[in-house]
Design an enzyme around this catalytic site. Structure first.
Site, PDB file in Angstrom:
ATOM      1  N   LEU A  11       0.826  -1.201   0.000  1.00 43.90           N
ATOM      2  CA  LEU A  11       0.000   0.000   0.000  1.00 43.90           C
ATOM      3  C   LEU A  11       0.862   1.254   0.000  1.00 43.90           C
ATOM      4  CD1 LEU A  11      -3.037   0.874   0.248  1.00 43.90           C
ATOM      5  CD2 LEU A  11      -2.657   0.999   2.727  1.00 43.90           C
TER       6      LEU A  11
ATOM      7  N   SER B  31       3.620  -6.553   2.353  1.00 41.77           N
ATOM      8  CA  SER B  31       2.438  -5.919   2.931  1.00 41.77           C
ATOM      9  C   SER B  31       1.188  -6.283   2.122  1.00 41.77           C
ATOM     10  CB  SER B  31       2.661  -4.398   3.002  1.00 41.77           C
ATOM     11  OG  SER B  31       1.730  -3.772   3.842  1.00 41.77           O
TER      12      SER B  31
ATOM     13  N   ASP C  54       6.270  -4.604  14.332  1.00 39.58           N
ATOM     14  CA  ASP C  54       5.866  -4.124  13.010  1.00 39.58           C
ATOM     15  C   ASP C  54       5.167  -2.769  13.084  1.00 39.58           C
ATOM     16  OD1 ASP C  54       5.211  -5.162   9.998  1.00 39.58           O
ATOM     17  OD2 ASP C  54       3.522  -4.036  10.826  1.00 39.58           O
TER      18      ASP C  54
ATOM     19  N   HIS D 170       7.405  -1.699  10.259  1.00 38.86           N
ATOM     20  CA  HIS D 170       6.791  -2.160   9.012  1.00 38.86           C
ATOM     21  C   HIS D 170       7.497  -1.627   7.765  1.00 38.86           C
ATOM     22  CE1 HIS D 170       3.602  -3.892   6.595  1.00 38.86           C
ATOM     23  NE2 HIS D 170       3.489  -2.751   5.944  1.00 38.86           N
TER      24      HIS D 170
END
Length: 314
Positions: free
Chosen positions: A30, A96, A213, A268
């Site tokens: 994303l 992701s 994360d 992340h």
């Protein structure tokens, strides 16, 4: 035949020669673009010079909010020619949200030749958490009420809603999710048997994630764990999708082709640029090379081999 190459080494004087590296295809997440994966590409090329690494330039940045089935269609069109030109197969690294896109590709493409599917901090069991991404996309909502948007026809046109999994409204999720609930075979789907067979064409599934994360919520979703109705995390092996082998996860585990990699201290946005992650979780779980066994006496190729779970298969 198991062990064919090993016995050949005993029977004749041969040499296992690395003739090429399997191509690596990277699918971003994303709000990402290929520019975010410069380090990962560099890690691969330093450890395996000459590897064909393709970071797909598609659905970048805000375009990554488009529905996941649309992204599956677009990415498939670009990936398929790469597969066709790779007789020994390819490796797929999906980061992701891209990990969910890749599952869609692997489930719906009947003749894919993906050897290793590396799911890098991907919400494979869904997402349910108040993160910065959520606040940016839906400033008027928090996790407790986002289902009002996501579980509608309009909401399902936004990628994150395709895998928004509210544990307090499971029935609504199963009945409304146009993507993840179908991939998981939690809702009646006439293609479920074929999709399962397609997915199981992969030779290895590597699930990478970690407690620090900060985006994937719960972080165990990266390894198919998820919340129950009390927001207590239920690990993968106790999830219905695993126990009933709804899409092949338990089969991969039984085959010995499912690997879980957990690493602390990685936020992340750094999974794909952290060299330690690459060396311990990606590089160690991808057999980049394919080889031929060459008889030095007769100057002929005896077997073409691919390394699978530390054994050789003819």
């Amino acid at each position: 035949m198991q062990g064919a190459c090993v016995w050949s080494l005993v029977a004749v004087c041969v040499l296992c020669v690395c003739v090429a590296y399997k191509p690596v295809i990277i699918v971003h997440g994303l709000f990402d673009s290929p520019a975010d994966f410069i380090n990962l590409r560099r890690f691969i090329n330093l450890s395996h010079p000459g590897t064909n690494v393709t970071v797909l330039d598609l659905f970048d940045r805000s375009a990554s909010l488009q529905p996941l089935w649309k992204q599956v269609e677009g990415f498939t069109e670009v990936i398929y020619p790469i597969m066709q030109n790779a007789a020994e197969g390819v490796h797929l690294i999906c980061y992701s949200q891209g990990g969910l896109v890749c599952r869609g590709i692997l489930s719906t493409l009947p003749d894919h030749n993906v050897h290793s599917f590396i799911s890098l901090s991907s919400p494979q069991a869904g997402q349910y958490g108040d993160t910065d991404y959520l606040k940016y996309l839906f400033p008027q909502f928090v996790k407790f009420n986002l289902y009002h948007v996501c579980y509608t026809a309009v909401g399902q046109k936004i990628s994150i809603c395709n895998y928004w999994n509210d544990p307090h409204h499971r029935d609504m999720y199963i009945n409304s999710s146009d993507y993840l609930a179908l991939l998981d075979n939690e809702r009646a789907n006439p293609n479920s048997t074929a999709w399962k067979q397609n997915f199981l064409r992969i030779q290895k599934l590597v699930l990478i994630g970690g407690a620090d994360d900060g985006v994937i919520t719960p972080w165990q979703s990266s390894q198919f764990g998820f919340y129950d109705e009390n927001e207590t995390v239920v690990e993968m092996k106790n999830q219905k999708v695993f126990l009933m082998d709804l899409f092949g996860l338990k089969t991969l585990y039984t085959r010995g082709d499912l690997i879980l990699c957990s690493m602390a201290g990685v936020a992340h946005v750094f999974w794909h640029s952290n060299e330690t992650v690459y060396k311990t979780s990606l590089h160690q779980n991808i057999h980049f090379c394919y080889c031929v066994l060459y008889d030095r006496d007769t100057h002929s190729v005896k077997y073409r081999c691919r390394k699978v779970n530390t054994k050789y298969k003819e």
